[in-house]
Design a protein around this motif. Structure first.
Motif, PDB file in Angstrom:
ATOM      1  N   ARG A   1      16.438   8.569  -3.680  1.00 18.05           N
ATOM      2  CA  ARG A   1      16.660   9.880  -4.293  1.00 18.05           C
ATOM      3  C   ARG A   1      16.606  10.980  -3.243  1.00 18.05           C
ATOM      4  O   ARG A   1      17.410  11.926  -3.254  1.00 18.05           O
ATOM      5  CB  ARG A   1      15.613  10.141  -5.382  1.00 18.05           C
ATOM      6  CG  ARG A   1      15.755  11.512  -6.056  1.00 18.05           C
ATOM      7  CD  ARG A   1      14.763  11.668  -7.185  1.00 18.05           C
ATOM      8  NE  ARG A   1      14.931  12.961  -7.863  1.00 18.05           N
ATOM      9  CZ  ARG A   1      14.332  14.096  -7.477  1.00 18.05           C
ATOM     10  NH1 ARG A   1      13.511  14.094  -6.428  1.00 18.05           N
ATOM     11  NH2 ARG A   1      14.552  15.219  -8.135  1.00 18.05           N
ATOM     12  N   GLN A   2      15.677  10.853  -2.314  1.00 21.70           N
ATOM     13  CA  GLN A   2      15.565  11.859  -1.263  1.00 21.70           C
ATOM     14  C   GLN A   2      16.818  11.877  -0.395  1.00 21.70           C
ATOM     15  O   GLN A   2      17.303  12.947  -0.011  1.00 21.70           O
ATOM     16  CB  GLN A   2      14.326  11.585  -0.406  1.00 21.70           C
ATOM     17  CG  GLN A   2      14.078  12.641   0.656  1.00 21.70           C
ATOM     18  CD  GLN A   2      12.726  12.478   1.322  1.00 21.70           C
ATOM     19  OE1 GLN A   2      11.773  12.020   0.696  1.00 21.70           O
ATOM     20  NE2 GLN A   2      12.655  12.850   2.593  1.00 21.70           N
ATOM     21  N   ILE A   3      17.340  10.700  -0.099  1.00 16.01           N
ATOM     22  CA  ILE A   3      18.584  10.624   0.671  1.00 16.01           C
ATOM     23  C   ILE A   3      19.711  11.325  -0.076  1.00 16.01           C
ATOM     24  O   ILE A   3      20.472  12.112   0.502  1.00 16.01           O
ATOM     25  CB  ILE A   3      18.950   9.152   0.956  1.00 16.01           C
ATOM     26  CG1 ILE A   3      17.991   8.555   1.988  1.00 16.01           C
ATOM     27  CG2 ILE A   3      20.400   9.041   1.451  1.00 16.01           C
ATOM     28  CD1 ILE A   3      18.165   7.070   2.189  1.00 16.01           C
TER      29      ILE A   3
ATOM     30  N   ALA B   1       0.820  -1.222   0.000  1.00 12.94           N
ATOM     31  CA  ALA B   1       0.000   0.000   0.000  1.00 12.94           C
ATOM     32  C   ALA B   1       0.849   1.265   0.000  1.00 12.94           C
ATOM     33  O   ALA B   1       0.425   2.312  -0.503  1.00 12.94           O
ATOM     34  CB  ALA B   1      -0.935  -0.002   1.205  1.00 12.94           C
ATOM     35  N   VAL B   2       2.060   1.195   0.585  1.00 13.77           N
ATOM     36  CA  VAL B   2       2.932   2.374   0.620  1.00 13.77           C
ATOM     37  C   VAL B   2       4.102   2.245  -0.360  1.00 13.77           C
ATOM     38  O   VAL B   2       5.035   3.049  -0.337  1.00 13.77           O
ATOM     39  CB  VAL B   2       3.461   2.624   2.050  1.00 13.77           C
ATOM     40  CG1 VAL B   2       2.319   3.013   2.967  1.00 13.77           C
ATOM     41  CG2 VAL B   2       4.207   1.408   2.599  1.00 13.77           C
ATOM     42  N   GLY B   3       4.059   1.236  -1.218  1.00 15.81           N
ATOM     43  CA  GLY B   3       5.047   1.106  -2.283  1.00 15.81           C
ATOM     44  C   GLY B   3       6.375   0.509  -1.895  1.00 15.81           C
ATOM     45  O   GLY B   3       7.321   0.523  -2.686  1.00 15.81           O
ATOM     46  N   LEU B   4       6.481  -0.031  -0.676  1.00 14.74           N
ATOM     47  CA  LEU B   4       7.751  -0.623  -0.258  1.00 14.74           C
ATOM     48  C   LEU B   4       7.967  -2.002  -0.841  1.00 14.74           C
ATOM     49  O   LEU B   4       9.098  -2.480  -0.945  1.00 14.74           O
ATOM     50  CB  LEU B   4       7.837  -0.666   1.271  1.00 14.74           C
ATOM     51  CG  LEU B   4       7.920   0.702   1.943  1.00 14.74           C
ATOM     52  CD1 LEU B   4       7.861   0.581   3.452  1.00 14.74           C
ATOM     53  CD2 LEU B   4       9.207   1.433   1.524  1.00 14.74           C
TER      54      LEU B   4
ATOM     55  N   PRO C   1       8.731   0.520  -5.661  1.00 14.04           N
ATOM     56  CA  PRO C   1       9.255   1.787  -6.189  1.00 14.04           C
ATOM     57  C   PRO C   1       9.456   2.870  -5.139  1.00 14.04           C
ATOM     58  O   PRO C   1      10.227   3.801  -5.368  1.00 14.04           O
ATOM     59  CB  PRO C   1       8.191   2.202  -7.216  1.00 14.04           C
ATOM     60  CG  PRO C   1       6.936   1.512  -6.764  1.00 14.04           C
ATOM     61  CD  PRO C   1       7.391   0.207  -6.188  1.00 14.04           C
ATOM     62  N   ALA C   2       8.782   2.767  -4.009  1.00 14.33           N
ATOM     63  CA  ALA C   2       8.967   3.797  -2.976  1.00 14.33           C
ATOM     64  C   ALA C   2      10.409   3.832  -2.481  1.00 14.33           C
ATOM     65  O   ALA C   2      10.890   4.884  -2.053  1.00 14.33           O
ATOM     66  CB  ALA C   2       8.020   3.538  -1.804  1.00 14.33           C
ATOM     67  N   ILE C   3      11.105   2.689  -2.556  1.00  8.21           N
ATOM     68  CA  ILE C   3      12.491   2.644  -2.106  1.00  8.21           C
ATOM     69  C   ILE C   3      13.374   3.488  -3.029  1.00  8.21           C
ATOM     70  O   ILE C   3      14.303   4.160  -2.572  1.00  8.21           O
ATOM     71  CB  ILE C   3      12.976   1.184  -2.030  1.00  8.21           C
ATOM     72  CG1 ILE C   3      12.219   0.464  -0.913  1.00  8.21           C
ATOM     73  CG2 ILE C   3      14.478   1.111  -1.795  1.00  8.21           C
ATOM     74  CD1 ILE C   3      12.491  -0.997  -0.799  1.00  8.21           C
ATOM     75  N   ILE C   4      13.055   3.487  -4.320  1.00  4.20           N
ATOM     76  CA  ILE C   4      13.790   4.325  -5.268  1.00  4.20           C
ATOM     77  C   ILE C   4      13.569   5.795  -4.932  1.00  4.20           C
ATOM     78  O   ILE C   4      14.500   6.609  -4.947  1.00  4.20           O
ATOM     79  CB  ILE C   4      13.347   4.024  -6.708  1.00  4.20           C
ATOM     80  CG1 ILE C   4      13.583   2.552  -7.052  1.00  4.20           C
ATOM     81  CG2 ILE C   4      14.096   4.927  -7.695  1.00  4.20           C
ATOM     82  CD1 ILE C   4      13.000   2.131  -8.380  1.00  4.20           C
TER      83      ILE C   4
END
Length: 248
Positions: free
Chosen positions: A69-71, A46-49, A62-65
């Protein structure tokens, strides 16, 4: 909330060796019911992890990608370290690399690399690859500054590895070796991770003197030994510059 917290344990199951998981496999590995395993996976989906690669099979999502990027764009340590690493790379011999690393669980992760000119040999400290905490200059300087309680726990869990690495056949020897490294403030290692490579590592500390990470050169073994003390000074000066930038 507890179920959400427990679902995060699923993420640790994904690895290069086992990148795809089913609910049945999660159920067995975590020793939970099938319904619970599905609930964990659905919460992460649900949160893309995680996401479905094909029916019933899950991979990292895809949330990990997006988070990576944010990191890269916002992490204070990376922002402080990048210009310093670029600058000190100019003092390194050809075919060497400057590494920025930090501890993660019971391992060390490379966050960023800057290469000098010349052909590049393989360096095992690849970005995001977990590396052992007991071998190599990069890892051992971070290890030396772990809190005493953490050092005691690491020794209890990895007594054989620590002994084999040559940094302590007993807890007393290990503790004394770590105390010596903290007083020295740097580590030089020869071929402990990659053959034909020398590591020169310095610690990065917070204002409260707790460890943030490590800054290091990895240089060819063929480098003139007379250059190593100079590079020790450069890497330590670079570390202090990064610490000052973090405080600012």
């Amino acid at each position: 909330m507890a179920a959400t917290d427990r679902s995060l344990s699923v993420l640790k199951l994904f690895s290069l060796e086992t990148p795809v998981w089913t609910a049945e496999e999660v159920s067995v590995e975590l020793q939970v019911s099938m319904s619970t395993a599905y609930r964990y996976l659905l919460a992460l989906d649900a949160v893309g992890l995680v996401t479905t690669a094909r029916a019933g099979k899950y991979v990292l999502g895809p949330a990990i990608i997006q988070l990576d990027r944010q990191i890269q764009l916002t992490d204070p340590l990376l922002l402080a370290a990048r210009p310093v690493m670029q600058k000190i790379s100019e003092f390194g011999p050809d075919s060497s690399v400057v590494l920025l690393c930090r501890s993660y669980s019971e391992s060390v992760l490379c966050m960023h690399q800057v290469h000098t000119k010349g052909p590049q040999l393989i360096v095992s400290y690849e970005r995001g690859r977990p590396m052992p905490m007991f071998r190599g200059a990069t890892s051992r300087i971070i290890l030396a500054y772990q809190p005493a309680r953490q050092l005691r726990a690491l020794y209890a869990h990895h007594e054989k590895e620590i002994s084999e690495s040559g940094i302590g056949a007993t807890w007393e020897e290990f503790r004394a070796a770590m105390t010596k490294l903290r007083k020295t403030g740097y580590v030089v290692s020869h071929g402990e991770i990659d053959r034909g490579r020398v590591g020169i590592g310095a610690v990065l500390l917070n204002e409260d003197r707790s460890v943030v990470g490590g800054l290091s050169y990895v240089i060819p073994e063929s480098t003139d030994a007379k250059l190593i003390p100079f590079l020790v000074g450069v890497i330590q000066a670079g570390a202090r510059e990064i610490e000052a930038a973090l405080k600012a």
